[in-house]
Design an enzyme around this catalytic site. Structure first.
Site, PDB file in Angstrom:
ATOM      1  N   ARG A 125     -24.985  25.264 -33.400  1.00 32.30           N
ATOM      2  CA  ARG A 125     -25.514  24.216 -32.511  1.00 32.30           C
ATOM      3  C   ARG A 125     -24.658  22.949 -32.482  1.00 32.30           C
ATOM      4  O   ARG A 125     -25.128  21.867 -32.139  1.00 32.30           O
ATOM      5  CB  ARG A 125     -26.946  23.848 -32.879  1.00 32.30           C
ATOM      6  CG  ARG A 125     -27.893  25.014 -32.788  1.00 32.30           C
ATOM      7  CD  ARG A 125     -29.327  24.572 -32.885  1.00 32.30           C
ATOM      8  NE  ARG A 125     -30.193  25.724 -32.830  1.00 32.30           N
ATOM      9  CZ  ARG A 125     -30.543  26.437 -33.889  1.00 32.30           C
ATOM     10  NH1 ARG A 125     -30.108  26.105 -35.096  1.00 32.30           N
ATOM     11  NH2 ARG A 125     -31.333  27.476 -33.744  1.00 32.30           N
ATOM     12  N   LYS A 147     -15.431  17.241 -22.069  1.00 30.27           N
ATOM     13  CA  LYS A 147     -15.741  18.451 -21.284  1.00 30.27           C
ATOM     14  C   LYS A 147     -15.131  19.644 -22.007  1.00 30.27           C
ATOM     15  O   LYS A 147     -13.935  19.662 -22.299  1.00 30.27           O
ATOM     16  CB  LYS A 147     -15.127  18.357 -19.890  1.00 30.27           C
ATOM     17  CG  LYS A 147     -15.957  17.556 -18.919  1.00 30.27           C
ATOM     18  CD  LYS A 147     -15.418  17.715 -17.500  1.00 30.27           C
ATOM     19  CE  LYS A 147     -16.250  16.919 -16.508  1.00 30.27           C
ATOM     20  NZ  LYS A 147     -15.686  16.977 -15.151  1.00 30.27           N
ATOM     21  N   GLU A 189      -1.512  14.089 -13.043  1.00 36.61           N
ATOM     22  CA  GLU A 189      -2.790  13.463 -13.432  1.00 36.61           C
ATOM     23  C   GLU A 189      -2.617  11.959 -13.672  1.00 36.61           C
ATOM     24  O   GLU A 189      -3.534  11.178 -13.444  1.00 36.61           O
ATOM     25  CB  GLU A 189      -3.385  14.136 -14.680  1.00 36.61           C
ATOM     26  CG  GLU A 189      -3.723  15.625 -14.509  1.00 36.61           C
ATOM     27  CD  GLU A 189      -5.027  15.906 -13.757  1.00 36.61           C
ATOM     28  OE1 GLU A 189      -5.756  14.957 -13.403  1.00 36.61           O
ATOM     29  OE2 GLU A 189      -5.311  17.104 -13.520  1.00 36.61           O
ATOM     30  N   LYS A 231      -9.506   6.598 -18.349  1.00 35.14           N
ATOM     31  CA  LYS A 231     -10.457   7.695 -18.492  1.00 35.14           C
ATOM     32  C   LYS A 231     -11.607   7.281 -19.412  1.00 35.14           C
ATOM     33  O   LYS A 231     -12.767   7.602 -19.149  1.00 35.14           O
ATOM     34  CB  LYS A 231      -9.754   8.949 -19.008  1.00 35.14           C
ATOM     35  CG  LYS A 231     -10.722  10.096 -19.116  1.00 35.14           C
ATOM     36  CD  LYS A 231     -10.207  11.419 -18.704  1.00 35.14           C
ATOM     37  CE  LYS A 231     -11.374  12.411 -18.706  1.00 35.14           C
ATOM     38  NZ  LYS A 231     -10.987  13.777 -18.721  1.00 35.14           N
ATOM     39  N   GLU A 241     -21.052  12.958 -15.749  1.00 31.33           N
ATOM     40  CA  GLU A 241     -20.679  13.105 -14.338  1.00 31.33           C
ATOM     41  C   GLU A 241     -21.881  13.139 -13.415  1.00 31.33           C
ATOM     42  O   GLU A 241     -22.066  14.055 -12.631  1.00 31.33           O
ATOM     43  CB  GLU A 241     -19.807  14.361 -14.140  1.00 31.33           C
ATOM     44  CG  GLU A 241     -19.032  14.318 -12.838  1.00 31.33           C
ATOM     45  CD  GLU A 241     -17.967  15.411 -12.711  1.00 31.33           C
ATOM     46  OE1 GLU A 241     -17.220  15.646 -13.658  1.00 31.33           O
ATOM     47  OE2 GLU A 241     -17.914  16.005 -11.627  1.00 31.33           O
ATOM     48  N   ARG A 245     -17.903   9.532 -12.613  1.00 30.61           N
ATOM     49  CA  ARG A 245     -16.900  10.416 -13.228  1.00 30.61           C
ATOM     50  C   ARG A 245     -16.289  11.394 -12.221  1.00 30.61           C
ATOM     51  O   ARG A 245     -15.169  11.858 -12.399  1.00 30.61           O
ATOM     52  CB  ARG A 245     -17.516  11.162 -14.424  1.00 30.61           C
ATOM     53  CG  ARG A 245     -16.497  11.989 -15.173  1.00 30.61           C
ATOM     54  CD  ARG A 245     -16.965  12.422 -16.544  1.00 30.61           C
ATOM     55  NE  ARG A 245     -15.942  13.233 -17.177  1.00 30.61           N
ATOM     56  CZ  ARG A 245     -15.941  13.605 -18.443  1.00 30.61           C
ATOM     57  NH1 ARG A 245     -16.934  13.236 -19.232  1.00 30.61           N
ATOM     58  NH2 ARG A 245     -14.973  14.346 -18.930  1.00 30.61           N
ATOM     59  N   ASN A 249     -11.991  13.828 -10.138  1.00 28.73           N
ATOM     60  CA  ASN A 249     -11.671  15.094  -9.465  1.00 28.73           C
ATOM     61  C   ASN A 249     -10.828  14.887  -8.205  1.00 28.73           C
ATOM     62  O   ASN A 249     -10.700  15.793  -7.391  1.00 28.73           O
ATOM     63  CB  ASN A 249     -12.971  15.843  -9.098  1.00 28.73           C
ATOM     64  CG  ASN A 249     -13.742  16.216 -10.342  1.00 28.73           C
ATOM     65  OD1 ASN A 249     -13.141  16.423 -11.403  1.00 28.73           O
ATOM     66  ND2 ASN A 249     -15.056  16.275 -10.239  1.00 28.73           N
ATOM     67  N   HIS A 252      -8.695  17.637  -6.751  1.00 30.72           N
ATOM     68  CA  HIS A 252      -9.079  18.884  -7.416  1.00 30.72           C
ATOM     69  C   HIS A 252      -9.849  19.853  -6.521  1.00 30.72           C
ATOM     70  O   HIS A 252      -9.868  21.044  -6.786  1.00 30.72           O
ATOM     71  CB  HIS A 252      -9.899  18.592  -8.679  1.00 30.72           C
ATOM     72  CG  HIS A 252      -9.034  18.104  -9.824  1.00 30.72           C
ATOM     73  ND1 HIS A 252      -8.283  16.944  -9.733  1.00 30.72           N
ATOM     74  CD2 HIS A 252      -8.773  18.616 -11.056  1.00 30.72           C
ATOM     75  CE1 HIS A 252      -7.623  16.774 -10.880  1.00 30.72           C
ATOM     76  NE2 HIS A 252      -7.898  17.768 -11.686  1.00 30.72           N
ATOM     77  N   HIS A 256      -8.006  23.172  -6.949  1.00 33.59           N
ATOM     78  CA  HIS A 256      -8.553  24.371  -7.591  1.00 33.59           C
ATOM     79  C   HIS A 256      -8.416  25.591  -6.692  1.00 33.59           C
ATOM     80  O   HIS A 256      -8.147  26.697  -7.160  1.00 33.59           O
ATOM     81  CB  HIS A 256     -10.033  24.172  -7.949  1.00 33.59           C
ATOM     82  CG  HIS A 256     -10.208  23.408  -9.229  1.00 33.59           C
ATOM     83  ND1 HIS A 256     -11.328  22.656  -9.486  1.00 33.59           N
ATOM     84  CD2 HIS A 256      -9.415  23.291 -10.312  1.00 33.59           C
ATOM     85  CE1 HIS A 256     -11.196  22.089 -10.679  1.00 33.59           C
ATOM     86  NE2 HIS A 256     -10.045  22.460 -11.202  1.00 33.59           N
ATOM     87  N   HIS A 268      -1.496  23.783 -12.946  1.00 30.60           N
ATOM     88  CA  HIS A 268      -2.628  22.946 -12.531  1.00 30.60           C
ATOM     89  C   HIS A 268      -2.139  21.640 -11.872  1.00 30.60           C
ATOM     90  O   HIS A 268      -2.581  21.283 -10.777  1.00 30.60           O
ATOM     91  CB  HIS A 268      -3.499  22.636 -13.754  1.00 30.60           C
ATOM     92  CG  HIS A 268      -4.649  21.745 -13.462  1.00 30.60           C
ATOM     93  ND1 HIS A 268      -5.765  22.171 -12.769  1.00 30.60           N
ATOM     94  CD2 HIS A 268      -4.849  20.425 -13.737  1.00 30.60           C
ATOM     95  CE1 HIS A 268      -6.609  21.150 -12.655  1.00 30.60           C
ATOM     96  NE2 HIS A 268      -6.074  20.091 -13.222  1.00 30.60           N
TER      97      HIS A 268
HETATM   98  N1  GLY Z   1     -10.902  16.117 -15.794  1.00 28.48           N
HETATM   99  C1  GLY Z   1     -12.024  15.517 -15.182  1.00 28.48           C
HETATM  100  C2  GLY Z   1     -13.015  14.990 -16.159  1.00 28.48           C
HETATM  101  O1  GLY Z   1     -12.782  14.991 -17.346  1.00 28.48           O
HETATM  102  O2  GLY Z   1     -14.068  14.585 -15.755  1.00 28.48           O
END
Ligand code: GLY
Length: 364
Positions: A125, A147, A189, A231, A241, A245, A249, A252, A256, A268
């Protein structure tokens, strides 16, 4: 978000942590882990190439700080982000009888970090997780923000959790061995962060593209630190998000789709570069920016050695892929679009025709 000396603090109440951007930082990993984690045993997750280059100083530093190390290697590449690989890491943890005080340390790029983070989020957990990213892409983006995920055969990053690391140790020296193409991918990025939030960072890349491509340490340190600060601010404001947040993207949505259509041929960052051009053309078509915006963004991406055109691109197919990805995730297509350098807005309901027109401009 607070910045002091070489470190940036991500303020998330009891999940707060520091991001250290420190040349020779690999030798400090042990001390840093021992000061923020209770456990004195760690599973070091890496891949063969990275552990051969950078494993030794990390293991030495952990052991001399009294943290015992078990190493688990995963294959290189996106296919390692799977439930099967996660299962192998659970097996390694169980076999070595790791308890809830386990520390999972990821040493590698975004794939290793996402997979190791997912395992840390779910083993018993949730156990402590430490990120030691060794690619520019992971240093300026994936290692900060919590993430974690593995892919599902139907869609990328579909199985995951938010699980903040206890610390991030970024050693820009690791970039000395990074293939140039991957360095360029990471710069996509950085440029993204400039477009969405910081015109000064954007200008810095415009003015120092050669130094960045030559992997000059001061230039790299500057853009890594600034990207992590930006960030950290976004993640502090919107960890999960639910709003802000999503601006991360930028590039993206289309990126993607290009990435999955290319089946591994494009990195990427290269796909994000094309995606940012698509978004710029869309914004221009919608009257949100002048043509000068796309020109300036195109120039900086080119200066960073990134693709801005994809001849032979099939707009209809990409549209299908974007719609399919969104349906698979039960979402709707939302576009992060620029209003000027350093500012973006989220726009839904862009018509298919408008999107196709923007895609055609990338394919020209
Ligand atoms: N790479 C996008 C984020 O971390 O929200």
């Amino acid at each position: 978000m607070r910045t002091s000396g070489t470190s940036i603090s991500v303020e998330l109440e009891d999940r707060s942590y520091r991001v250290h951007v420190q040349p020779q930082g690999l030798a400090e990993v042990g001390r840093a882990v021992a000061s923020v984690c209770r456990g004195r045993r760690c599973l070091l997750v890496s891949c063969r190439r990275v552990v051969r280059l950078w494993g030794e100083p990390v293991v030495r530093s952990l052991e001399s700080a009294g943290v015992a190390v078990t190493t688990a290697l995963v294959p290189d590449g996106e296919q390692a982000k799977s439930l099967q690989q996660a299962e192998k890491l659970y097996e390694a943890l169980l076999r070595a009888r790791f308890d809830r005080q386990a520390v999972v340390v990821s040493l590698g790029g975004g794939v290793v970090g996402d997979l190791a983070g997912f395992v840390a989020a779910t083993y018993q957990r949730g156990v402590d997780f430490v990120q030691v990213p060794t690619t520019l892409l992971a240093q300026v983006d994936a290692s900060v923000g919590g993430k974690t995920a593995v892919n599902h055969p139907r869609a990328k990053n579909m199985i995951g959790a938010f699980h903040q690391p206890r610390l991030v140790m970024i050693d820009p020296v690791t970039l000395s061995s990074l293939p140039k193409r991957q360095l360029r991918g990471g710069l996509a990025e950085v440029i993204k962060h400039g477009v969405i939030l910081d015109a000064r960072l954007f200008r810095y890349v415009e003015q120092h593209a050669d130094a960045l491509l030559a992997a000059e340490p001061e230039a790299l340190k500057h853009v890594i630190r600034r990207s992590c600060q930006l960030k950290a601010e976004v993640v502090t404001a919107d960890e999960r998000e639910s709003g802000l947040r999503a601006i991360l993207n930028y590039g993206h949505t289309l990126g993607h789709a290009v990435e999955s259509a290319s089946a591994g041929r494009w990195l990427h960052g290269e796909c994000v570069s094309l995606g940012m051009m698509g978004a710029a053309y869309l914004a221009e078509d919608l009257g949100m920016v002048t043509a000068a915006f796309a020109g300036r963004q195109r120039d900086v991406l080119r200066a960073a050695g990134l693709p801005v055109r994809l001849p032979g691109l099939a707009p209809e197919q990409l549209w299908e892929r974007m719609s399919h990805d969104k349906k698979a995730a039960a979402g709707s297509l939302r576009w992060v679009l620029p209003t000027r350098i350093g500012e973006v807005r989220i726009v839904s309901d862009v018509s298919k025709e408008t999107v196709l027109r923007a895609l055609e401009r990338i394919g020209e």
